[in-house]
Design a protein around this motif. Structure first.
Motif, PDB file in Angstrom:
ATOM      1  N   LEU A 183      49.925  45.605  44.083  1.00 53.26           N
ATOM      2  CA  LEU A 183      49.893  47.492  43.803  1.00 53.26           C
ATOM      3  C   LEU A 183      49.853  46.314  42.143  1.00 53.26           C
ATOM      4  O   LEU A 183      49.671  47.166  41.323  1.00 53.26           O
TER       5      LEU A 183
ATOM      6  N   VAL B 118      46.089  46.750  41.096  1.00 53.86           N
ATOM      7  CA  VAL B 118      45.853  48.026  41.601  1.00 53.86           C
ATOM      8  C   VAL B 118      46.025  48.666  40.578  1.00 53.86           C
ATOM      9  O   VAL B 118      45.693  49.636  39.725  1.00 53.86           O
TER      10      VAL B 118
ATOM     11  N   ASN C 190      42.651  49.146  38.651  1.00 56.10           N
ATOM     12  CA  ASN C 190      42.220  49.707  40.224  1.00 56.10           C
ATOM     13  C   ASN C 190      41.441  48.921  40.258  1.00 56.10           C
ATOM     14  O   ASN C 190      39.809  49.574  40.837  1.00 56.10           O
TER      15      ASN C 190
ATOM     16  N   ASN D 193      41.369  46.697  44.391  1.00 56.48           N
ATOM     17  CA  ASN D 193      42.102  47.218  45.377  1.00 56.48           C
ATOM     18  C   ASN D 193      41.331  45.889  45.634  1.00 56.48           C
ATOM     19  O   ASN D 193      40.785  45.353  46.159  1.00 56.48           O
TER      20      ASN D 193
ATOM     21  N   LEU E  21      41.945  43.147  48.829  1.00 54.37           N
ATOM     22  CA  LEU E  21      41.447  42.899  50.411  1.00 54.37           C
ATOM     23  C   LEU E  21      41.754  41.572  50.701  1.00 54.37           C
ATOM     24  O   LEU E  21      40.715  41.502  50.532  1.00 54.37           O
TER      25      LEU E  21
ATOM     26  N   ARG F 278      35.556  47.361  41.847  1.00 58.05           N
ATOM     27  CA  ARG F 278      36.735  48.531  42.548  1.00 58.05           C
ATOM     28  C   ARG F 278      36.963  48.238  43.913  1.00 58.05           C
ATOM     29  O   ARG F 278      38.451  48.428  44.189  1.00 58.05           O
ATOM     30  N   VAL F 279      36.956  47.384  44.210  1.00 56.20           N
ATOM     31  CA  VAL F 279      37.315  46.210  45.219  1.00 56.20           C
ATOM     32  C   VAL F 279      36.928  44.658  46.176  1.00 56.20           C
ATOM     33  O   VAL F 279      36.149  44.697  45.504  1.00 56.20           O
TER      34      VAL F 279
END
Length: 187
Positions: free
Chosen positions: A49, A53, A57, A59, A61, A113-114
């Motif tokens: 985080l 993040v 920014n 994410n 996973l 972003r991911v």
């Protein structure tokens, strides 16, 4: 013509019936259908985080998420200890390198972003191992994370394309090269 007339009458009867039964008083349940409990985060989740993040920014996973995985392939989730190692390696060898070379604003603008990790490899139709994929400029998927041998870290600086059967895996070829390669697709 008779069929159209009968159809019209049938529709009018349906509308009249629906208007009588559609308006009733419903008692609303006071309990929300949404989970309002605070999210339980591990120490690693809190680290992600802060360092992914909030900083970029992104994410990150590492738990298996079927909505993010390619349903045409059978892949396994990444092991948590391997995901922690990859996340920290990426922070220094990928994100840190671009921040140093081009600045944080460059990375914040162009980074995916991911980032999704998969424990096992994905194999293409020719049986070749797919190390990573970049999707629509928004997501990078890394495969084979569970093959990382944390206790025997190895970087081969003389032969970047050595045999895939050599163990432990060369971090340059299997991970660092893939990180930069997939980011080039995004750019």
């Amino acid at each position: 013509m008779k069929k159209i007339k009968y159809l019209g009458m049938l529709l009018m009867m349906f509308a009249a019936t629906a208007s009588f039964v559609g308006c009733s008083e419903d008692d609303l349940d006071s309990k929300s259908i949404f989970d309002t409990n605070p999210i339980q985060r591990s120490e690693f989740d809190n680290w992600l985080l802060k360092n992914y993040v909030q900083e970029f920014n992104i994410n990150f996973l590492y738990h298996y998420n079927d909505k993010e995985a390619d349903q045409n392939y059978n892949v396994t989730p990444a092991q948590t200890d391997k995901a922690i190692a990859i996340a920290k390696l990426m922070q220094h060898m990928w994100l840190g390198a671009y921040v140093e070379a081009a600045g944080a604003d460059f990375l914040k603008t162009y980074t995916p972003r991911v980032i999704q990790l998969s424990g096992s490899y994905k194999y293409d139709t020719n049986g070749q191992i797919v190390l990573g994929t970049a999707e629509q400029g928004m997501k990078v998927m890394f495969y084979g994370v569970n093959e990382l041998d944390i206790d025997n870290v190895r970087v081969n600086s003389t032969d970047p394309y050595e045999s895939k059967d050599t163990k432990p895996l060369d971090l340059n070829y299997w991970f660092f090269h893939t990180m930069h390669h997939e980011f080039c697709h995004i750019l």
